[in-house]
Design a protein around this motif. Structure first.
Motif, PDB file in Angstrom:
ATOM      1  N   LEU A 155       2.262   6.824  -3.572  1.00 26.92           N
ATOM      2  CA  LEU A 155       0.805   6.661  -3.571  1.00 26.92           C
ATOM      3  C   LEU A 155       0.173   7.074  -4.905  1.00 26.92           C
ATOM      4  O   LEU A 155      -1.045   7.168  -5.013  1.00 26.92           O
ATOM      5  CB  LEU A 155       0.188   7.482  -2.431  1.00 26.92           C
ATOM      6  CG  LEU A 155       0.701   7.133  -1.024  1.00 26.92           C
ATOM      7  CD1 LEU A 155       0.034   8.006   0.022  1.00 26.92           C
ATOM      8  CD2 LEU A 155       0.491   5.654  -0.720  1.00 26.92           C
ATOM      9  N   SER A 156       0.999   7.304  -5.910  1.00 20.22           N
ATOM     10  CA  SER A 156       0.482   7.744  -7.212  1.00 20.22           C
ATOM     11  C   SER A 156      -0.152   6.613  -8.003  1.00 20.22           C
ATOM     12  O   SER A 156      -0.981   6.851  -8.879  1.00 20.22           O
ATOM     13  CB  SER A 156       1.609   8.373  -8.039  1.00 20.22           C
ATOM     14  OG  SER A 156       2.554   7.387  -8.438  1.00 20.22           O
ATOM     15  N   GLY A 157       0.270   5.381  -7.754  1.00 19.77           N
ATOM     16  CA  GLY A 157      -0.275   4.248  -8.493  1.00 19.77           C
ATOM     17  C   GLY A 157       0.309   4.063  -9.878  1.00 19.77           C
ATOM     18  O   GLY A 157      -0.223   3.298 -10.677  1.00 19.77           O
ATOM     19  N   ARG A 158       1.411   4.727 -10.186  1.00 18.61           N
ATOM     20  CA  ARG A 158       1.988   4.581 -11.517  1.00 18.61           C
ATOM     21  C   ARG A 158       3.495   4.772 -11.472  1.00 18.61           C
ATOM     22  O   ARG A 158       4.071   5.160 -10.457  1.00 18.61           O
ATOM     23  CB  ARG A 158       1.371   5.569 -12.493  1.00 18.61           C
ATOM     24  CG  ARG A 158       1.611   7.038 -12.189  1.00 18.61           C
ATOM     25  CD  ARG A 158       0.970   7.909 -13.263  1.00 18.61           C
ATOM     26  NE  ARG A 158       1.107   9.330 -13.005  1.00 18.61           N
ATOM     27  CZ  ARG A 158       2.159  10.069 -13.373  1.00 18.61           C
ATOM     28  NH1 ARG A 158       3.169   9.490 -14.007  1.00 18.61           N
ATOM     29  NH2 ARG A 158       2.209  11.360 -13.112  1.00 18.61           N
ATOM     30  N   GLN A 159       4.137   4.492 -12.605  1.00 17.90           N
ATOM     31  CA  GLN A 159       5.573   4.660 -12.764  1.00 17.90           C
ATOM     32  C   GLN A 159       5.876   6.079 -13.264  1.00 17.90           C
ATOM     33  O   GLN A 159       5.068   6.689 -13.946  1.00 17.90           O
ATOM     34  CB  GLN A 159       6.113   3.646 -13.782  1.00 17.90           C
ATOM     35  CG  GLN A 159       5.866   2.197 -13.430  1.00 17.90           C
ATOM     36  CD  GLN A 159       6.660   1.768 -12.214  1.00 17.90           C
ATOM     37  OE1 GLN A 159       7.806   2.168 -12.030  1.00 17.90           O
ATOM     38  NE2 GLN A 159       6.042   0.952 -11.370  1.00 17.90           N
ATOM     39  N   PRO A 160       7.069   6.608 -12.950  1.00 21.63           N
ATOM     40  CA  PRO A 160       7.449   7.900 -13.531  1.00 21.63           C
ATOM     41  C   PRO A 160       7.787   7.735 -15.006  1.00 21.63           C
ATOM     42  O   PRO A 160       8.138   6.640 -15.458  1.00 21.63           O
ATOM     43  CB  PRO A 160       8.687   8.290 -12.727  1.00 21.63           C
ATOM     44  CG  PRO A 160       9.295   6.977 -12.332  1.00 21.63           C
ATOM     45  CD  PRO A 160       8.118   6.058 -12.090  1.00 21.63           C
TER      46      PRO A 160
END
Length: 312
Positions: A189-194
């Motif tokens: 649910l972060s909306g981004r890539q690590p």
């Protein structure tokens, strides 16, 4: 956020874990006899591929045996596991495709490689409705394991849905010492890539389980192979599924052997893409199933060149 997922046979609980944490653990997904049969066929295949010089070893010391669909009935039986598909349907809906099916050997000294399985999914537009990355400009080296679009994507107003669901089937006990798959709970649910530089201290959590367990994670969940600090490889099988709108990692229409297709059930044929979806992936002739050696109509001329075209 509640207690982290534990191996369970309760599919209702597993689905709740998937929604909250982005992953779940299916206890006893494979019986011991199935684990032994899969290992025997896998080691035989690996020895033959190594002998012929067609093995595949990645820079992070992970070795792959790819396109398992062609490499034994025991692999084809496993891919139709009912518990797995209950979770995949929960994530992707009623229709989806098998995208890839590999064996993963995490050798001693294997390293982490932070990523998601839908790194290729262009991020949502920003607050100004600007496209941050053109779809055709996404690359594995530039987008997998890197932030895309700057810090704005840390807490965007909207994020992409899950369009991928993957399962790692444990053919060994997965432990912290032998490089169990790492996940970051809730990262879906972060909306981004690590990012390897910025997210090394994120809440990387090993997915631990006995041989026969499957850890299932959706396409937005941050994950990685763990560091194998033992003297033996850690072995798992990955089954990656994608929504029917997307291109598969392995081209089953072209690469599946004729003998596998001849014996395949309709369920398996549909899963690997031999049934068109919503008018996509088929031919103009209206066939319900895609068939090799059957082509769309080609160049034609009328039998009577001066004949009139009649309205339908």
């Amino acid at each position: 956020m509640g207690s982290l997922p534990e191996p369970t046979r309760d599919l209702t609980l597993a689905k709740r874990d998937m929604d909250e944490f982005g992953y779940c653990l299916l206890e006893g997904a494979l019986a011991q006899t199935e684990v032994e049969a899969l290992r025997a066929r896998l080691f035989e295949q690996l020895a033959a591929e190594t002998e012929r010089g067609v093995g595949r070893v990645l820079p992070d010391r992970k070795q792959l045996v790819v396109f398992l669909l062609n490499k034994g009935q025991v692999f084809r039986d496993m891919i139709l596991n009912a518990s797995l598909h209950a979770i995949v349907r929960h994530v992707l809906g009623e229709q989806y495709l098998l995208s890839s099916y590999h064996a993963h050997f995490a050798h001693p000294g294997s390293k982490t490689a932070f990523h998601t399985d839908q790194f290729w999914m262009p991020p949502p537009t920003n607050a100004s409705k600007q496209t941050l990355v053109k779809p055709g400009s996404v690359t594995r080296s530039g987008n997998r394991g890197h932030h895309v679009g700057g810090d704005e994507l840390i807490a965007p107003a909207t994020i992409s849905p899950a369009v991928v669901c993957n399962a790692m089937w444990m053919l060994d006990d997965f432990t912290e010492e032998n490089g169990a798959t790492l996940v970051v709970p809730g990262s879906h649910l972060s909306g981004r890539q690590p990012d390897h530089d910025l997210d090394a201290k994120a809440n990387w959590t090993p997915a631990l389980g006995k041989a026969g367990t499957a850890v299932v994670f959706e396409g937005r969940t941050w994950h990685s192979t763990g560091e194998n600090r033992t003297s033996a490889p850690r072995i798992g099988l990955t089954t990656n599924f994608c929504a029917p709108q997307f291109r598969q990692q392995e081209n089953y229409l072209m690469g599946t052997s004729p003998e596998v297709l001849e014996a395949a059930s309709e369920e398996l044929l549909e899963l690997i893409g031999f049934r068109p979806w919503q008018g996509y992936g088929g031919y103009e002739n209206g066939y319900e199933w895609v068939k090799r050696g059957v082509f769309a109509n080609g160049e034609m001329v009328p039998a009577r060149p001066n004949g009139r075209v009649r309205a339908p």
